[in-house]
Write a protein that holds these residues in place. Structure first.
Motif, short mmCIF file in Angstrom:
data_model
loop_
_atom_site.label_atom_id
_atom_site.label_comp_id
_atom_site.label_asym_id
_atom_site.label_seq_id
_atom_site.Cartn_x
_atom_site.Cartn_y
_atom_site.Cartn_z
N GLU A 204 92.57 58.53 53.34
CA GLU A 204 92.80 57.16 52.90
C GLU A 204 91.53 56.57 52.29
OE1 GLU A 204 94.30 54.88 56.13
OE2 GLU A 204 96.24 55.88 56.15
N ALA A 205 91.70 55.94 51.14
CA ALA A 205 90.56 55.33 50.44
C ALA A 205 90.78 53.84 50.28
CB ALA A 205 90.38 55.97 49.07
N THR A 206 89.72 53.08 50.49
CA THR A 206 89.72 51.64 50.20
C THR A 206 88.63 51.38 49.17
OG1 THR A 206 90.53 51.02 52.40
CG2 THR A 206 89.34 49.33 51.14
N VAL A 207 89.02 50.76 48.06
CA VAL A 207 88.08 50.46 46.97
C VAL A 207 87.83 48.96 46.91
CG1 VAL A 207 87.68 50.58 44.49
CG2 VAL A 207 88.89 52.44 45.64
N LEU A 208 86.56 48.59 46.93
CA LEU A 208 86.16 47.20 46.73
C LEU A 208 85.65 47.08 45.31
CD1 LEU A 208 84.22 46.70 50.09
CD2 LEU A 208 86.64 46.27 49.62
N ASP A 209 86.29 46.22 44.51
CA ASP A 209 86.04 46.21 43.07
C ASP A 209 85.85 44.78 42.56
OD1 ASP A 209 85.94 46.68 40.37
OD2 ASP A 209 88.03 47.28 40.18
N THR A 210 84.65 44.48 42.09
CA THR A 210 84.37 43.15 41.52
C THR A 210 84.82 43.06 40.06
OG1 THR A 210 82.15 43.82 40.83
CG2 THR A 210 82.38 42.82 43.03
N ASP A 211 85.22 44.16 39.48
CA ASP A 211 85.65 44.23 38.08
C ASP A 211 84.51 43.90 37.11
OD1 ASP A 211 87.55 44.85 36.16
OD2 ASP A 211 88.26 42.79 35.98
N LYS A 212 83.29 44.27 37.48
CA LYS A 212 82.12 44.04 36.62
C LYS A 212 81.69 45.31 35.89
CE LYS A 212 81.65 39.77 38.07
NZ LYS A 212 81.97 38.63 37.21
N THR A 213 82.53 46.33 35.88
CA THR A 213 82.17 47.60 35.28
C THR A 213 81.84 47.46 33.80
OG1 THR A 213 83.01 49.81 34.72
CG2 THR A 213 84.64 48.07 34.96
N TRP A 214 80.91 48.30 33.36
CA TRP A 214 80.53 48.34 31.95
C TRP A 214 81.67 48.81 31.05
CZ3 TRP A 214 75.47 51.41 33.21
CH2 TRP A 214 74.54 50.54 33.79
N MET A 215 82.71 49.37 31.63
CA MET A 215 83.82 49.86 30.81
C MET A 215 84.44 48.75 29.98
SD MET A 215 83.79 53.03 31.21
CE MET A 215 85.25 53.34 30.22
N HIS A 216 84.34 47.51 30.44
CA HIS A 216 84.90 46.39 29.67
C HIS A 216 84.11 46.13 28.39
CE1 HIS A 216 87.91 45.52 32.61
NE2 HIS A 216 87.04 45.25 33.56
N LYS A 217 82.91 46.71 28.29
CA LYS A 217 82.10 46.56 27.08
C LYS A 217 82.10 47.83 26.22
CE LYS A 217 78.93 43.47 29.52
NZ LYS A 217 77.53 43.22 29.93
N ALA A 218 82.90 48.81 26.63
CA ALA A 218 82.83 50.13 26.00
C ALA A 218 84.05 50.42 25.14
CB ALA A 218 82.70 51.21 27.07
N HIS A 219 83.85 51.31 24.18
CA HIS A 219 84.95 51.97 23.48
C HIS A 219 84.66 53.46 23.55
CE1 HIS A 219 88.43 51.87 20.72
NE2 HIS A 219 87.99 53.10 20.49
N LEU A 220 85.63 54.22 24.00
CA LEU A 220 85.41 55.64 24.26
C LEU A 220 85.76 56.49 23.04
CD1 LEU A 220 86.92 55.91 27.85
CD2 LEU A 220 84.52 55.63 27.21
N PHE A 221 84.74 57.15 22.50
CA PHE A 221 84.93 58.18 21.50
C PHE A 221 84.42 59.53 22.02
CE2 PHE A 221 84.48 54.39 18.74
CZ PHE A 221 85.66 54.49 18.03
N ASN A 222 83.68 59.50 23.15
CA ASN A 222 82.99 60.71 23.61
C ASN A 222 83.48 61.19 24.98
OD1 ASN A 222 82.03 58.64 25.18
ND2 ASN A 222 79.86 59.01 24.81
N TYR A 223 84.66 60.73 25.40
CA TYR A 223 85.22 61.15 26.68
C TYR A 223 86.20 62.29 26.40
CZ TYR A 223 86.53 60.40 31.59
OH TYR A 223 86.71 60.53 32.94
N PRO A 224 85.96 63.50 26.92
CA PRO A 224 86.83 64.63 26.62
C PRO A 224 88.30 64.32 26.90
CG PRO A 224 84.89 65.37 27.80
CD PRO A 224 84.86 63.87 27.84
N GLY A 225 89.12 64.67 25.94
CA GLY A 225 90.56 64.44 26.10
C GLY A 225 91.02 63.09 25.61
N ILE A 226 90.09 62.20 25.30
CA ILE A 226 90.42 60.88 24.80
C ILE A 226 89.79 60.74 23.41
CG2 ILE A 226 90.12 58.39 25.10
CD1 ILE A 226 90.13 58.84 28.09
#
Length: 203
Positions: free
Chosen positions: A34-56
């Motif tokens: 069982e996993a519990t994730v605490l997430d403030t939603d401050k990840t840098w992913m909101h500032k990113a656009h992925l061109f270099n992620y394999p498969g995407i």
């Protein structure tokens, strides 16, 4: 650390909901812990656009993140959006993570995935090397059963795919420890119907 009510007892507490934290949650929950994730939603992913992620080929970071959230939610991860971890300490049974909503999460294992913010690792007493958290190849810190991932452990090499790999490495080591032998999360095509069909049945 001031005592507060314990809101959850889980196998693995994960602080951070970016690629590292959610990948760790996915691997853990998919394989019976069982996993519990605490997430403030401050990840840098909101500032990113992925061109270099394999498969995407090309995808907005926030869209990628929503897909990953849906994936972990489908496996039943206890994902707590908007909840901030304010402190962490080792206990006799594992770890206790305090949160800004006045509750606490207790877990046997702790995975830190807070980007370049290393405050919790410092509070926990993890060793540092040149201002980054010192980890081994499994992402385990100097504090037994506590892991650090992504930008926490690297001075500059910050990439979503590296962070996801760190989260997977930490989760597999947790699974290996609980199983008492090296654990591999490797699916074959015949598994797909069983895994995803089961998810569909639960919805």
């Amino acid at each position: 650390m001031r005592e507060r009510d314990v809101d959850a007892v889980t196998d693995v507490a994960i602080v951070g909901g970016g690629p590292a934290g959610l990948t760790a949650a996915l691997f853990v929950q998919k394989n019976g812990l069982e996993a519990t994730v605490l997430d403030t939603d401050k990840t840098w992913m909101h500032k990113a656009h992925l061109f270099n992620y394999p498969g995407i080929g090309s995808q907005d970071g926030s869209v990628y993140l929503e897909t990953l959230r849906d994936q972990v939610d489908g496996f039943g991860v206890d994902r707590r959006q908007g909840v901030k971890a304010t402190g962490a300490e080792a206990t006799a049974d594992g770890f206790r993570v305090e949160t800004d909503d006045g509750e606490a999460v207790e877990a046997s294992y702790l995975i830190l995935a807070t980007g370049a913010n290393r405050d919790l690792a410092e509070t926990l007493g993890c060793e540092f090397d040149d201002d980054v958290v010192d980890v081994d190849v499994t992402m385990e810190t100097s504090v037994e059963d506590a892991y650090a991932t992504g930008a926490m452990v690297r001075a500059e090499e910050w990439q979503a795919v590296i962070s996801a790999g760190d989260g997977a490495a930490a989760a597999l080591n947790v699974l290996s420890k609980t199983e008492g032998e090296h654990y591999h999360d490797f699916d074959v095509p015949a598994d797909a119907d069983a895994v995803f069909g089961g998810m569909a049945d639960e919805e």
